[in-house]
Motif scaffolding. Sequence first.
Motif, PDB file in Angstrom:
ATOM      1  N   THR A   1       5.061  14.046   3.278  1.00 36.78           N
ATOM      2  CA  THR A   1       6.390  14.277   3.839  1.00 36.78           C
ATOM      3  C   THR A   1       6.325  14.148   5.351  1.00 36.78           C
ATOM      4  OG1 THR A   1       7.047  15.720   2.030  1.00 36.78           O
ATOM      5  CG2 THR A   1       8.240  15.962   4.091  1.00 36.78           C
ATOM      6  N   LEU A   2       7.227  13.340   5.917  1.00 37.55           N
ATOM      7  CA  LEU A   2       7.223  13.110   7.358  1.00 37.55           C
ATOM      8  C   LEU A   2       8.272  13.966   8.068  1.00 37.55           C
ATOM      9  CD1 LEU A   2       6.669   9.239   7.583  1.00 37.55           C
ATOM     10  CD2 LEU A   2       4.983  11.084   7.540  1.00 37.55           C
ATOM     11  N   MET A   3       9.552  13.705   7.849  1.00 41.57           N
ATOM     12  CA  MET A   3      10.579  14.412   8.603  1.00 41.57           C
ATOM     13  C   MET A   3      11.910  14.354   7.853  1.00 41.57           C
ATOM     14  SD  MET A   3      11.022  11.540  11.603  1.00 41.57           S
ATOM     15  CE  MET A   3      12.573  12.139  12.251  1.00 41.57           C
ATOM     16  N   LYS A   4      12.864  15.133   8.321  1.00 42.51           N
ATOM     17  CA  LYS A   4      14.169  15.182   7.664  1.00 42.51           C
ATOM     18  C   LYS A   4      14.989  13.927   7.967  1.00 42.51           C
ATOM     19  CE  LYS A   4      14.805  20.164   7.183  1.00 42.51           C
ATOM     20  NZ  LYS A   4      14.675  20.073   5.715  1.00 42.51           N
ATOM     21  N   ASN A   5      15.853  13.588   7.023  1.00 46.61           N
ATOM     22  CA  ASN A   5      16.828  12.513   7.188  1.00 46.61           C
ATOM     23  C   ASN A   5      18.208  13.135   7.048  1.00 46.61           C
ATOM     24  OD1 ASN A   5      17.972   9.898   7.350  1.00 46.61           O
ATOM     25  ND2 ASN A   5      18.061   9.784   5.112  1.00 46.61           N
ATOM     26  N   LYS A   6      19.020  13.089   8.117  1.00 47.49           N
ATOM     27  CA  LYS A   6      20.311  13.775   8.129  1.00 47.49           C
ATOM     28  C   LYS A   6      21.451  12.769   8.209  1.00 47.49           C
ATOM     29  CE  LYS A   6      18.089  17.379  10.901  1.00 47.49           C
ATOM     30  NZ  LYS A   6      18.108  18.072  12.207  1.00 47.49           N
TER      31      LYS A   6
ATOM     32  N   TYR B   1      -4.783   8.794   9.276  1.00 51.01           N
ATOM     33  CA  TYR B   1      -4.100   8.799  10.568  1.00 51.01           C
ATOM     34  C   TYR B   1      -2.759   9.518  10.468  1.00 51.01           C
ATOM     35  CZ  TYR B   1      -1.253   6.989  14.399  1.00 51.01           C
ATOM     36  OH  TYR B   1      -0.392   6.881  15.469  1.00 51.01           O
ATOM     37  N   VAL B   2      -1.967   9.189   9.459  1.00 49.86           N
ATOM     38  CA  VAL B   2      -0.651   9.803   9.301  1.00 49.86           C
ATOM     39  C   VAL B   2      -0.771  11.305   9.113  1.00 49.86           C
ATOM     40  CG1 VAL B   2       1.360   9.967   7.785  1.00 49.86           C
ATOM     41  CG2 VAL B   2       0.485   7.730   8.447  1.00 49.86           C
ATOM     42  N   ARG B   3      -1.675  11.733   8.263  1.00 51.81           N
ATOM     43  CA  ARG B   3      -1.840  13.162   8.015  1.00 51.81           C
ATOM     44  C   ARG B   3      -2.259  13.911   9.279  1.00 51.81           C
ATOM     45  NH1 ARG B   3      -4.741  12.367   2.100  1.00 51.81           N
ATOM     46  NH2 ARG B   3      -2.859  12.776   0.836  1.00 51.81           N
ATOM     47  N   ALA B   4      -3.096  13.266  10.098  1.00 57.51           N
ATOM     48  CA  ALA B   4      -3.595  13.929  11.302  1.00 57.51           C
ATOM     49  C   ALA B   4      -2.585  13.915  12.445  1.00 57.51           C
ATOM     50  CB  ALA B   4      -4.898  13.267  11.756  1.00 57.51           C
ATOM     51  N   GLU B   5      -1.779  12.853  12.534  1.00 60.96           N
ATOM     52  CA  GLU B   5      -0.958  12.643  13.720  1.00 60.96           C
ATOM     53  C   GLU B   5       0.534  12.874  13.531  1.00 60.96           C
ATOM     54  OE1 GLU B   5      -2.242  12.095  16.625  1.00 60.96           O
ATOM     55  OE2 GLU B   5      -4.298  11.885  15.913  1.00 60.96           O
ATOM     56  N   LYS B   6       0.996  13.057  12.303  1.00 63.05           N
ATOM     57  CA  LYS B   6       2.448  13.062  12.066  1.00 63.05           C
ATOM     58  C   LYS B   6       3.172  14.155  12.844  1.00 63.05           C
ATOM     59  CE  LYS B   6       2.689  16.031   7.995  1.00 63.05           C
ATOM     60  NZ  LYS B   6       3.528  16.357   6.835  1.00 63.05           N
ATOM     61  N   ASP B   7       2.634  15.354  12.908  1.00 68.31           N
ATOM     62  CA  ASP B   7       3.319  16.441  13.616  1.00 68.31           C
ATOM     63  C   ASP B   7       3.456  16.136  15.105  1.00 68.31           C
ATOM     64  OD1 ASP B   7       3.590  17.841  11.254  1.00 68.31           O
ATOM     65  OD2 ASP B   7       1.807  19.073  11.569  1.00 68.31           O
ATOM     66  N   ALA B   8       2.400  15.577  15.697  1.00 71.51           N
ATOM     67  CA  ALA B   8       2.450  15.228  17.121  1.00 71.51           C
ATOM     68  C   ALA B   8       3.452  14.105  17.372  1.00 71.51           C
ATOM     69  CB  ALA B   8       1.061  14.812  17.601  1.00 71.51           C
TER      70      ALA B   8
ATOM     71  N   ASN C   1       9.759  10.327   3.131  1.00 70.41           N
ATOM     72  CA  ASN C   1       8.461  10.481   2.490  1.00 70.41           C
ATOM     73  C   ASN C   1       7.708   9.154   2.487  1.00 70.41           C
ATOM     74  OD1 ASN C   1       8.597  13.322   1.284  1.00 70.41           O
ATOM     75  ND2 ASN C   1      10.472  12.402   0.484  1.00 70.41           N
ATOM     76  N   LEU C   2       6.449   9.202   2.913  1.00 75.20           N
ATOM     77  CA  LEU C   2       5.552   8.057   2.757  1.00 75.20           C
ATOM     78  C   LEU C   2       4.940   8.179   1.370  1.00 75.20           C
ATOM     79  CD1 LEU C   2       4.300   5.634   4.414  1.00 75.20           C
ATOM     80  CD2 LEU C   2       2.309   7.127   4.725  1.00 75.20           C
ATOM     81  N   ILE C   3       5.209   7.214   0.502  1.00 71.80           N
ATOM     82  CA  ILE C   3       4.791   7.330  -0.890  1.00 71.80           C
ATOM     83  C   ILE C   3       3.858   6.186  -1.280  1.00 71.80           C
ATOM     84  CG2 ILE C   3       6.934   8.512  -1.499  1.00 71.80           C
ATOM     85  CD1 ILE C   3       7.861   5.902  -2.831  1.00 71.80           C
TER      86      ILE C   3
ATOM     87  N   ASP D   1       0.834  -1.205   0.000  1.00 65.72           N
ATOM     88  CA  ASP D   1       0.000   0.000   0.000  1.00 65.72           C
ATOM     89  C   ASP D   1       0.868   1.254   0.000  1.00 65.72           C
ATOM     90  OD1 ASP D   1      -2.536  -1.430   0.317  1.00 65.72           O
ATOM     91  OD2 ASP D   1      -1.793  -1.924   2.314  1.00 65.72           O
ATOM     92  N   PHE D   2       1.939   1.230   0.807  1.00 61.85           N
ATOM     93  CA  PHE D   2       2.794   2.399   0.972  1.00 61.85           C
ATOM     94  C   PHE D   2       4.256   1.967   1.026  1.00 61.85           C
ATOM     95  CE2 PHE D   2      -1.182   3.314   3.250  1.00 61.85           C
ATOM     96  CZ  PHE D   2      -1.581   4.480   2.610  1.00 61.85           C
ATOM     97  N   ALA D   3       5.141   2.943   0.810  1.00 58.41           N
ATOM     98  CA  ALA D   3       6.565   2.732   1.014  1.00 58.41           C
ATOM     99  C   ALA D   3       7.121   3.964   1.716  1.00 58.41           C
ATOM    100  CB  ALA D   3       7.286   2.499  -0.315  1.00 58.41           C
ATOM    101  N   LEU D   4       8.183   3.764   2.499  1.00 62.34           N
ATOM    102  CA  LEU D   4       8.859   4.888   3.151  1.00 62.34           C
ATOM    103  C   LEU D   4      10.284   4.956   2.620  1.00 62.34           C
ATOM    104  CD1 LEU D   4       8.545   7.158   5.240  1.00 62.34           C
ATOM    105  CD2 LEU D   4       9.542   5.623   6.929  1.00 62.34           C
ATOM    106  N   VAL D   5      10.621   6.074   1.999  1.00 66.73           N
ATOM    107  CA  VAL D   5      11.936   6.256   1.377  1.00 66.73           C
ATOM    108  C   VAL D   5      12.442   7.656   1.673  1.00 66.73           C
ATOM    109  CG1 VAL D   5      11.475   4.625  -0.505  1.00 66.73           C
ATOM    110  CG2 VAL D   5      10.902   7.043  -0.799  1.00 66.73           C
ATOM    111  N   SER D   6      13.759   7.829   1.541  1.00 66.73           N
ATOM    112  CA  SER D   6      14.353   9.155   1.681  1.00 66.73           C
ATOM    113  C   SER D   6      14.784   9.721   0.332  1.00 66.73           C
ATOM    114  CB  SER D   6      15.559   9.113   2.629  1.00 66.73           C
ATOM    115  OG  SER D   6      16.545   8.231   2.135  1.00 66.73           O
TER     116      SER D   6
END
Length: 307
Positions: A160-165, A288-295, A269-271, A143-148
């Motif tokens: 977009t979720l968060m930075k990858n450093k 859920y992700v869109r509503a809760e990601k910042d928290a 990024n969740l793609i 359904d989804f993939a998480l990649v940088s």
Amino acid sequence: MNYTLQQLRIFKTIAETKSITKASEILHLTQPAVSIQLKKLQEQFDIPLTEVIGRQLYITEFGNEIAQVSERILNEIQTIRYRSRAYKGQLVGTLRISIVSTAKYVMPYFLSGFMREHQGVDLQMDVTNKAGVIGSLEENAVDFALVSVLPEQFDMDMVTLMKNKLFLVGSKAPVEKGRNVKKSDFEKLPFIFRENGSATRRAMVDFLQANGIRTGKRMQLTSNEAVKQAVIAGLGYSIMPIIGLKNELNMGSLQILPVKGLPISTTWNLIWLKSKKFSPIAEAYLEYVRAEKDAIIREKFQWYEGY
């Protein structure tokens, strides 16, 4: 006969892996516990389910038939569970996600609340490298993939979720304290790379090439965790995402080494494929992700923002 569902589940796994050791790892049980349940199941049949030749475990013809029946029984039990929850108006089924290996330090935090809220949802998460993630998307297996690093061959949507450093890290500084690691220093350093197909390797190689940097002795390992342990042991240095280094940085077994041009900064990024037809579970998870990601980021990754 008085066999249990647990015995059938254990035997099915043994038949699939041809190994009590591997079955115990998959089922998160001890080897003695698996062996005991296999023995109890065998006691209910006059015909052998398994045989050992040399040190290799084999499943007999009769055992293979029992394994097939066990799979059908367990699938029917799963169906009963799904239907029971569906009648109660709950989400039922499987959420399928593929993630690059470094994302294992990120993705669970964006899943735990959703999985607690929806007890009828099962999770299938494949942890692989970038090439494996691309394959899962191509086959429409997730359904989804998480990649940088975004794949260029797909028409995608994303959150977009968060930075990858990524920083240069080592178990000790190769230069005097307070001085940046310079281009000439790199040539003396043993360097540890990820395998071909890894987004982390691609980012590292791009940085070195763009700055005309040559390294010393090169080593290649096939997982981020393996690279981390090798760097801790003093085998060499590496440019790594620090998302998985929190404990090591706090304890001092690893340190970030200052280098001009670092950190490399990408984005998690969740793609998903733009043409993807979402199941109710996938739709609910995206909401859920869109509503809760910042928290989630504030609560779980505040330490990370300081680097």
